[in-house]
Design a protein around this motif. Structure first.
Motif, PDB file in Angstrom:
ATOM      1  N   ALA A  34      48.207   7.449 -27.093  1.00 37.84           N
ATOM      2  CA  ALA A  34      48.407   7.086 -25.691  1.00 37.84           C
ATOM      3  C   ALA A  34      47.249   7.600 -24.838  1.00 37.84           C
ATOM      4  O   ALA A  34      47.405   8.542 -24.071  1.00 37.84           O
ATOM      5  CB  ALA A  34      49.732   7.643 -25.198  1.00 37.84           C
ATOM      6  N   THR A  35      46.085   6.984 -24.991  1.00 35.57           N
ATOM      7  CA  THR A  35      44.925   7.405 -24.214  1.00 35.57           C
ATOM      8  C   THR A  35      43.879   6.307 -24.178  1.00 35.57           C
ATOM      9  O   THR A  35      43.864   5.422 -25.039  1.00 35.57           O
ATOM     10  CB  THR A  35      44.289   8.689 -24.789  1.00 35.57           C
ATOM     11  OG1 THR A  35      43.314   9.182 -23.883  1.00 35.57           O
ATOM     12  CG2 THR A  35      43.666   8.448 -26.143  1.00 35.57           C
ATOM     13  N   SER A  36      43.026   6.398 -23.188  1.00 32.05           N
ATOM     14  CA  SER A  36      41.843   5.537 -23.170  1.00 32.05           C
ATOM     15  C   SER A  36      40.591   6.407 -23.247  1.00 32.05           C
ATOM     16  O   SER A  36      39.472   5.926 -23.129  1.00 32.05           O
ATOM     17  CB  SER A  36      41.821   4.678 -21.904  1.00 32.05           C
ATOM     18  OG  SER A  36      41.808   5.508 -20.756  1.00 32.05           O
ATOM     19  N   ARG A  37      40.791   7.709 -23.469  1.00 37.87           N
ATOM     20  CA  ARG A  37      39.684   8.652 -23.605  1.00 37.87           C
ATOM     21  C   ARG A  37      39.297   8.757 -25.081  1.00 37.87           C
ATOM     22  O   ARG A  37      40.104   8.543 -25.966  1.00 37.87           O
ATOM     23  CB  ARG A  37      40.114  10.020 -23.090  1.00 37.87           C
ATOM     24  CG  ARG A  37      40.449  10.014 -21.608  1.00 37.87           C
ATOM     25  CD  ARG A  37      41.254  11.194 -21.165  1.00 37.87           C
ATOM     26  NE  ARG A  37      40.550  12.455 -21.224  1.00 37.87           N
ATOM     27  CZ  ARG A  37      41.111  13.615 -20.907  1.00 37.87           C
ATOM     28  NH1 ARG A  37      42.355  13.674 -20.508  1.00 37.87           N
ATOM     29  NH2 ARG A  37      40.415  14.719 -20.995  1.00 37.87           N
ATOM     30  N   ALA A  38      38.078   9.100 -25.344  1.00 34.20           N
ATOM     31  CA  ALA A  38      37.574   9.338 -26.704  1.00 34.20           C
ATOM     32  C   ALA A  38      37.798   8.141 -27.631  1.00 34.20           C
ATOM     33  O   ALA A  38      38.107   8.302 -28.800  1.00 34.20           O
ATOM     34  CB  ALA A  38      38.203  10.598 -27.290  1.00 34.20           C
ATOM     35  N   VAL A  39      37.619   6.959 -27.090  1.00 34.91           N
ATOM     36  CA  VAL A  39      37.874   5.734 -27.855  1.00 34.91           C
ATOM     37  C   VAL A  39      37.023   5.684 -29.127  1.00 34.91           C
ATOM     38  O   VAL A  39      37.527   5.328 -30.199  1.00 34.91           O
ATOM     39  CB  VAL A  39      37.654   4.486 -26.973  1.00 34.91           C
ATOM     40  CG1 VAL A  39      37.731   3.211 -27.802  1.00 34.91           C
ATOM     41  CG2 VAL A  39      38.689   4.449 -25.855  1.00 34.91           C
ATOM     42  N   ASP A  40      35.773   6.059 -29.045  1.00 28.61           N
ATOM     43  CA  ASP A  40      34.906   6.014 -30.233  1.00 28.61           C
ATOM     44  C   ASP A  40      35.400   6.976 -31.320  1.00 28.61           C
ATOM     45  O   ASP A  40      35.315   6.662 -32.509  1.00 28.61           O
ATOM     46  CB  ASP A  40      33.461   6.324 -29.869  1.00 28.61           C
ATOM     47  CG  ASP A  40      32.815   5.202 -29.070  1.00 28.61           C
ATOM     48  OD1 ASP A  40      33.306   4.051 -29.150  1.00 28.61           O
ATOM     49  OD2 ASP A  40      31.827   5.475 -28.367  1.00 28.61           O
ATOM     50  N   PHE A  41      35.909   8.135 -30.913  1.00 24.79           N
ATOM     51  CA  PHE A  41      36.470   9.081 -31.883  1.00 24.79           C
ATOM     52  C   PHE A  41      37.618   8.424 -32.646  1.00 24.79           C
ATOM     53  O   PHE A  41      37.650   8.450 -33.877  1.00 24.79           O
ATOM     54  CB  PHE A  41      36.958  10.345 -31.153  1.00 24.79           C
ATOM     55  CG  PHE A  41      37.855  11.215 -31.987  1.00 24.79           C
ATOM     56  CD1 PHE A  41      37.334  12.020 -32.996  1.00 24.79           C
ATOM     57  CD2 PHE A  41      39.224  11.232 -31.776  1.00 24.79           C
ATOM     58  CE1 PHE A  41      38.163  12.819 -33.772  1.00 24.79           C
ATOM     59  CE2 PHE A  41      40.059  12.032 -32.541  1.00 24.79           C
ATOM     60  CZ  PHE A  41      39.522  12.824 -33.544  1.00 24.79           C
ATOM     61  N   TYR A  42      38.564   7.828 -31.910  1.00 22.34           N
ATOM     62  CA  TYR A  42      39.717   7.213 -32.562  1.00 22.34           C
ATOM     63  C   TYR A  42      39.320   5.993 -33.393  1.00 22.34           C
ATOM     64  O   TYR A  42      39.851   5.797 -34.486  1.00 22.34           O
ATOM     65  CB  TYR A  42      40.792   6.855 -31.529  1.00 22.34           C
ATOM     66  CG  TYR A  42      41.430   8.084 -30.924  1.00 22.34           C
ATOM     67  CD1 TYR A  42      42.263   8.895 -31.686  1.00 22.34           C
ATOM     68  CD2 TYR A  42      41.166   8.459 -29.623  1.00 22.34           C
ATOM     69  CE1 TYR A  42      42.834  10.037 -31.146  1.00 22.34           C
ATOM     70  CE2 TYR A  42      41.735   9.600 -29.070  1.00 22.34           C
ATOM     71  CZ  TYR A  42      42.570  10.382 -29.836  1.00 22.34           C
ATOM     72  OH  TYR A  42      43.126  11.508 -29.311  1.00 22.34           O
ATOM     73  N   LYS A  43      38.376   5.208 -32.899  1.00 21.19           N
ATOM     74  CA  LYS A  43      37.903   4.059 -33.693  1.00 21.19           C
ATOM     75  C   LYS A  43      37.302   4.544 -35.004  1.00 21.19           C
ATOM     76  O   LYS A  43      37.485   3.915 -36.048  1.00 21.19           O
ATOM     77  CB  LYS A  43      36.871   3.251 -32.909  1.00 21.19           C
ATOM     78  CG  LYS A  43      37.460   2.358 -31.861  1.00 21.19           C
ATOM     79  CD  LYS A  43      36.348   1.547 -31.186  1.00 21.19           C
ATOM     80  CE  LYS A  43      36.877   0.559 -30.206  1.00 21.19           C
ATOM     81  NZ  LYS A  43      35.784  -0.213 -29.562  1.00 21.19           N
ATOM     82  N   GLY A  44      36.602   5.675 -34.966  1.00 19.16           N
ATOM     83  CA  GLY A  44      36.021   6.249 -36.174  1.00 19.16           C
ATOM     84  C   GLY A  44      37.066   6.666 -37.194  1.00 19.16           C
ATOM     85  O   GLY A  44      36.774   6.786 -38.380  1.00 19.16           O
ATOM     86  N   LEU A  45      38.292   6.891 -36.726  1.00 18.70           N
ATOM     87  CA  LEU A  45      39.399   7.247 -37.620  1.00 18.70           C
ATOM     88  C   LEU A  45      40.207   6.026 -38.041  1.00 18.70           C
ATOM     89  O   LEU A  45      41.224   6.160 -38.724  1.00 18.70           O
ATOM     90  CB  LEU A  45      40.336   8.261 -36.929  1.00 18.70           C
ATOM     91  CG  LEU A  45      39.711   9.605 -36.570  1.00 18.70           C
ATOM     92  CD1 LEU A  45      40.738  10.467 -35.840  1.00 18.70           C
ATOM     93  CD2 LEU A  45      39.194  10.321 -37.805  1.00 18.70           C
ATOM     94  N   GLY A  46      39.757   4.833 -37.617  1.00 21.00           N
ATOM     95  CA  GLY A  46      40.437   3.599 -38.015  1.00 21.00           C
ATOM     96  C   GLY A  46      41.414   3.054 -36.991  1.00 21.00           C
ATOM     97  O   GLY A  46      42.112   2.072 -37.263  1.00 21.00           O
ATOM     98  N   TYR A  47      41.477   3.630 -35.810  1.00 19.05           N
ATOM     99  CA  TYR A  47      42.369   3.135 -34.758  1.00 19.05           C
ATOM    100  C   TYR A  47      41.718   1.965 -34.042  1.00 19.05           C
ATOM    101  O   TYR A  47      40.501   1.920 -33.893  1.00 19.05           O
ATOM    102  CB  TYR A  47      42.702   4.255 -33.755  1.00 19.05           C
ATOM    103  CG  TYR A  47      43.623   5.296 -34.340  1.00 19.05           C
ATOM    104  CD1 TYR A  47      44.970   5.313 -34.021  1.00 19.05           C
ATOM    105  CD2 TYR A  47      43.138   6.244 -35.234  1.00 19.05           C
ATOM    106  CE1 TYR A  47      45.812   6.259 -34.572  1.00 19.05           C
ATOM    107  CE2 TYR A  47      43.971   7.190 -35.790  1.00 19.05           C
ATOM    108  CZ  TYR A  47      45.310   7.197 -35.464  1.00 19.05           C
ATOM    109  OH  TYR A  47      46.136   8.120 -36.021  1.00 19.05           O
ATOM    110  N   GLU A  48      42.553   1.031 -33.595  1.00 17.59           N
ATOM    111  CA  GLU A  48      42.072  -0.149 -32.898  1.00 17.59           C
ATOM    112  C   GLU A  48      42.712  -0.218 -31.517  1.00 17.59           C
ATOM    113  O   GLU A  48      43.911   0.028 -31.385  1.00 17.59           O
ATOM    114  CB  GLU A  48      42.451  -1.417 -33.677  1.00 17.59           C
ATOM    115  CG  GLU A  48      41.866  -1.467 -35.071  1.00 17.59           C
ATOM    116  CD  GLU A  48      42.379  -2.651 -35.872  1.00 17.59           C
ATOM    117  OE1 GLU A  48      43.118  -3.489 -35.318  1.00 17.59           O
ATOM    118  OE2 GLU A  48      42.032  -2.729 -37.057  1.00 17.59           O
ATOM    119  N   PRO A  49      41.934  -0.571 -30.496  1.00 20.08           N
ATOM    120  CA  PRO A  49      42.524  -0.725 -29.156  1.00 20.08           C
ATOM    121  C   PRO A  49      43.561  -1.844 -29.160  1.00 20.08           C
ATOM    122  O   PRO A  49      43.359  -2.884 -29.793  1.00 20.08           O
ATOM    123  CB  PRO A  49      41.333  -1.105 -28.276  1.00 20.08           C
ATOM    124  CG  PRO A  49      40.118  -0.720 -29.064  1.00 20.08           C
ATOM    125  CD  PRO A  49      40.501  -0.796 -30.505  1.00 20.08           C
TER     126      PRO A  49
END
Length: 144
Positions: free
Chosen positions: A119-134
């Motif tokens: 539940a965030t829009s911060r650190a998007v690149d970090f989460y994408k690097g872990l396989g998360y998708e917006p």
């Protein structure tokens, strides 16, 4: 993370003061009152469907994650939501956040969650690097 000095454990009531400091740094608006954090931690620790984990490096707290189990209709079952992830600024980019997220994912898997959301829009690149998708944007309204 292969750092043997890093450990991740369940939060306890004794972590309230350090987590209050972390939460104050994480807050986007007004920092939470320490007593409020202590009360919230007391309500969360040991509750089924909640995981609050503390990362320690050489015995010193360096971050935390809070993940919640949420039964849903849209997913036809349980999803997990990471509401909070924090790593102290001078320890970021060392894999601590990734290790905390891996533990949150492990907990969610144990709940039988269909997926895990952040539940965030911060650190998007970090989460994408872990396989998360917006997917969606969260909106909020204060209930004063």
């Amino acid at each position: 993370m292969a750092d043997a000095a890093l450990s991740i454990r369940a939060a306890t009531f004794r972590d309230a003061a350090v987590l209050a400091g972390f939460a104050a740094d994480l807050a986007l608006s007004a920092p939470p009152e320490p007593d409020g954090v202590a009360g919230a931690l007391a309500a969360l620790v040991g509750q089924f469907g909640v995981g609050v984990l503390v990362a320690e490096h050489d015995g010193e707290p360096v971050g935390y994650v809070a993940v919640h189990r949420l039964p849903t209709l849209f997913a036809g079952g349980v999803v997990a939501v990471v509401e909070e992830l924090y790593v102290i600024p001078d320890r970021r980019a060392e894999g601590i956040g990734a290790a905390l997220m891996a533990e949150a994912e492990h907990i969610a898997s144990g709940w039988g969650a269909a997926h895990i959301c952040v539940a965030t829009s911060r650190a998007v690149d970090f989460y994408k690097g872990l396989g998360y998708e917006p997917t969606a944007r969260f909106l909020k309204k204060g209930l004063d």
